[in-house]
Design a protein around this motif. Structure first.
Motif, PDB file in Angstrom:
ATOM      1  N   LEU A   1       0.818  -1.213   0.000  1.00 22.66           N
ATOM      2  CA  LEU A   1       0.000   0.000   0.000  1.00 22.66           C
ATOM      3  C   LEU A   1       0.853   1.264   0.000  1.00 22.66           C
ATOM      4  CD1 LEU A   1      -2.836  -1.038   2.476  1.00 22.66           C
ATOM      5  CD2 LEU A   1      -3.073  -0.569   0.043  1.00 22.66           C
ATOM      6  N   ILE A   2       1.906   1.274   0.801  1.00 25.69           N
ATOM      7  CA  ILE A   2       2.777   2.452   0.868  1.00 25.69           C
ATOM      8  C   ILE A   2       3.418   2.716  -0.485  1.00 25.69           C
ATOM      9  CG2 ILE A   2       4.941   3.341   1.842  1.00 25.69           C
ATOM     10  CD1 ILE A   2       4.094   1.966   4.497  1.00 25.69           C
ATOM     11  N   LEU A   3       3.985   1.688  -1.089  1.00 27.27           N
ATOM     12  CA  LEU A   3       4.615   1.868  -2.397  1.00 27.27           C
ATOM     13  C   LEU A   3       3.590   2.272  -3.456  1.00 27.27           C
ATOM     14  CD1 LEU A   3       7.193  -1.076  -2.498  1.00 27.27           C
ATOM     15  CD2 LEU A   3       7.596   1.334  -1.955  1.00 27.27           C
ATOM     16  N   SER A   4       2.398   1.705  -3.387  1.00 28.85           N
ATOM     17  CA  SER A   4       1.339   2.061  -4.332  1.00 28.85           C
ATOM     18  C   SER A   4       0.922   3.516  -4.181  1.00 28.85           C
ATOM     19  CB  SER A   4       0.113   1.172  -4.131  1.00 28.85           C
ATOM     20  OG  SER A   4       0.398  -0.151  -4.433  1.00 28.85           O
ATOM     21  N   ILE A   5       0.797   3.979  -2.954  1.00 25.20           N
ATOM     22  CA  ILE A   5       0.415   5.366  -2.698  1.00 25.20           C
ATOM     23  C   ILE A   5       1.482   6.321  -3.207  1.00 25.20           C
ATOM     24  CG2 ILE A   5       0.076   7.081  -0.859  1.00 25.20           C
ATOM     25  CD1 ILE A   5      -1.400   4.787   0.688  1.00 25.20           C
ATOM     26  N   LEU A   6       2.748   6.020  -2.906  1.00 28.68           N
ATOM     27  CA  LEU A   6       3.834   6.887  -3.372  1.00 28.68           C
ATOM     28  C   LEU A   6       3.869   6.941  -4.894  1.00 28.68           C
ATOM     29  CD1 LEU A   6       6.685   5.912  -0.891  1.00 28.68           C
ATOM     30  CD2 LEU A   6       5.431   8.071  -0.968  1.00 28.68           C
ATOM     31  N   SER A   7       3.740   5.801  -5.519  1.00 26.70           N
ATOM     32  CA  SER A   7       3.776   5.741  -6.978  1.00 26.70           C
ATOM     33  C   SER A   7       2.560   6.430  -7.594  1.00 26.70           C
ATOM     34  CB  SER A   7       3.846   4.283  -7.435  1.00 26.70           C
ATOM     35  OG  SER A   7       3.895   4.196  -8.832  1.00 26.70           O
TER      36      SER A   7
ATOM     37  N   THR B   1       4.997  13.283   3.111  1.00 26.43           N
ATOM     38  CA  THR B   1       5.238  13.029   4.526  1.00 26.43           C
ATOM     39  C   THR B   1       4.532  11.731   4.919  1.00 26.43           C
ATOM     40  OG1 THR B   1       3.273  14.217   5.291  1.00 26.43           O
ATOM     41  CG2 THR B   1       5.315  15.504   5.038  1.00 26.43           C
ATOM     42  N   VAL B   2       4.899  11.200   6.067  1.00 24.01           N
ATOM     43  CA  VAL B   2       4.257   9.985   6.575  1.00 24.01           C
ATOM     44  C   VAL B   2       2.771  10.244   6.795  1.00 24.01           C
ATOM     45  CG1 VAL B   2       4.146   8.419   8.554  1.00 24.01           C
ATOM     46  CG2 VAL B   2       6.352   9.025   7.574  1.00 24.01           C
TER      47      VAL B   2
ATOM     48  N   GLU C   1      -2.845   9.329   5.339  1.00 22.80           N
ATOM     49  CA  GLU C   1      -4.165   9.901   5.069  1.00 22.80           C
ATOM     50  C   GLU C   1      -4.609   9.720   3.618  1.00 22.80           C
ATOM     51  OE1 GLU C   1      -3.785  13.950   6.354  1.00 22.80           O
ATOM     52  OE2 GLU C   1      -4.008  13.414   8.472  1.00 22.80           O
ATOM     53  N   ALA C   2      -3.700   9.292   2.756  1.00 16.54           N
ATOM     54  CA  ALA C   2      -4.043   9.128   1.335  1.00 16.54           C
ATOM     55  C   ALA C   2      -5.106   8.052   1.144  1.00 16.54           C
ATOM     56  CB  ALA C   2      -2.798   8.787   0.521  1.00 16.54           C
TER      57      ALA C   2
ATOM     58  N   ASP D   1       0.136   6.555  12.104  1.00 16.80           N
ATOM     59  CA  ASP D   1       1.307   7.203  11.511  1.00 16.80           C
ATOM     60  C   ASP D   1       2.608   6.522  11.935  1.00 16.80           C
ATOM     61  OD1 ASP D   1      -0.523   8.976  10.490  1.00 16.80           O
ATOM     62  OD2 ASP D   1       0.222  10.723  11.567  1.00 16.80           O
ATOM     63  N   ASN D   2       2.688   6.119  13.203  1.00 18.76           N
ATOM     64  CA  ASN D   2       3.903   5.498  13.713  1.00 18.76           C
ATOM     65  C   ASN D   2       4.190   4.167  13.016  1.00 18.76           C
ATOM     66  OD1 ASN D   2       6.145   5.420  15.518  1.00 18.76           O
ATOM     67  ND2 ASN D   2       5.038   3.918  16.754  1.00 18.76           N
ATOM     68  N   THR D   3       3.163   3.393  12.761  1.00 18.78           N
ATOM     69  CA  THR D   3       3.313   2.111  12.059  1.00 18.78           C
ATOM     70  C   THR D   3       3.784   2.352  10.626  1.00 18.78           C
ATOM     71  OG1 THR D   3       1.541   1.180  13.416  1.00 18.78           O
ATOM     72  CG2 THR D   3       2.126  -0.012  11.404  1.00 18.78           C
ATOM     73  N   VAL D   4       3.184   3.341   9.969  1.00 20.11           N
ATOM     74  CA  VAL D   4       3.582   3.690   8.605  1.00 20.11           C
ATOM     75  C   VAL D   4       5.023   4.168   8.600  1.00 20.11           C
ATOM     76  CG1 VAL D   4       3.129   5.231   6.653  1.00 20.11           C
ATOM     77  CG2 VAL D   4       1.218   4.209   7.907  1.00 20.11           C
ATOM     78  N   TYR D   5       5.408   4.988   9.583  1.00 21.00           N
ATOM     79  CA  TYR D   5       6.778   5.498   9.656  1.00 21.00           C
ATOM     80  C   TYR D   5       7.787   4.356   9.793  1.00 21.00           C
ATOM     81  CZ  TYR D   5      10.899   8.039  11.109  1.00 21.00           C
ATOM     82  OH  TYR D   5      12.183   8.531  11.188  1.00 21.00           O
ATOM     83  N   LYS D   6       7.483   3.389  10.635  1.00 27.20           N
ATOM     84  CA  LYS D   6       8.393   2.252  10.824  1.00 27.20           C
ATOM     85  C   LYS D   6       8.594   1.489   9.516  1.00 27.20           C
ATOM     86  CE  LYS D   6       7.413   1.486  15.701  1.00 27.20           C
ATOM     87  NZ  LYS D   6       6.780   0.613  16.689  1.00 27.20           N
ATOM     88  N   LYS D   7       7.524   1.273   8.763  1.00 26.08           N
ATOM     89  CA  LYS D   7       7.625   0.548   7.498  1.00 26.08           C
ATOM     90  C   LYS D   7       8.381   1.377   6.463  1.00 26.08           C
ATOM     91  CE  LYS D   7       6.349  -3.218   5.746  1.00 26.08           C
ATOM     92  NZ  LYS D   7       7.191  -4.403   5.915  1.00 26.08           N
TER      93      LYS D   7
END
Length: 80
Positions: free
Chosen positions: A7-13, A25-26, A31-32, A39-45
């Motif tokens: 999900l993170i890579l998909s959102i960034l792309s 930002t994280v 929020e996307a 946020d903390n879990t997303v930041y760690k990943k």
């Protein structure tokens, strides 16, 4: 790679975060899409992916670090 990583890579792309200027930002990543992670879990990943070379740090947004997807991250996303 797990669901959160995908999900993170998909959102960034998908958001066009592909260089230092367009990095997110994280909080923006979290929020996307409403995927239920804090946020903390997303930041760690994201920092785990930064160490692996899938994302890189962009220009700071105030005090917040920003991140964008790298070529290695796009390859990993395509293989998922």
């Amino acid at each position: 790679m797990n669901r959160l990583g995908f999900l993170i890579l998909s959102i960034l792309s998908g958001s066009g975060a592909v260089d230092r200027k367009s990095a997110m930002t994280v909080r923006e990543i979290a929020e996307a899409e409403d995927f239920g992670y804090k946020d903390n879990t997303v930041y760690k990943k994201v920092t785990e992916f930064e160490a692996a070379g899938y994302v890189a740090a962009g220009y700071k947004d105030g005090k917040a670090k920003t991140f964008y997807i790298t070529d290695a991250g796009r390859c990993a996303l395509d293989q998922s």
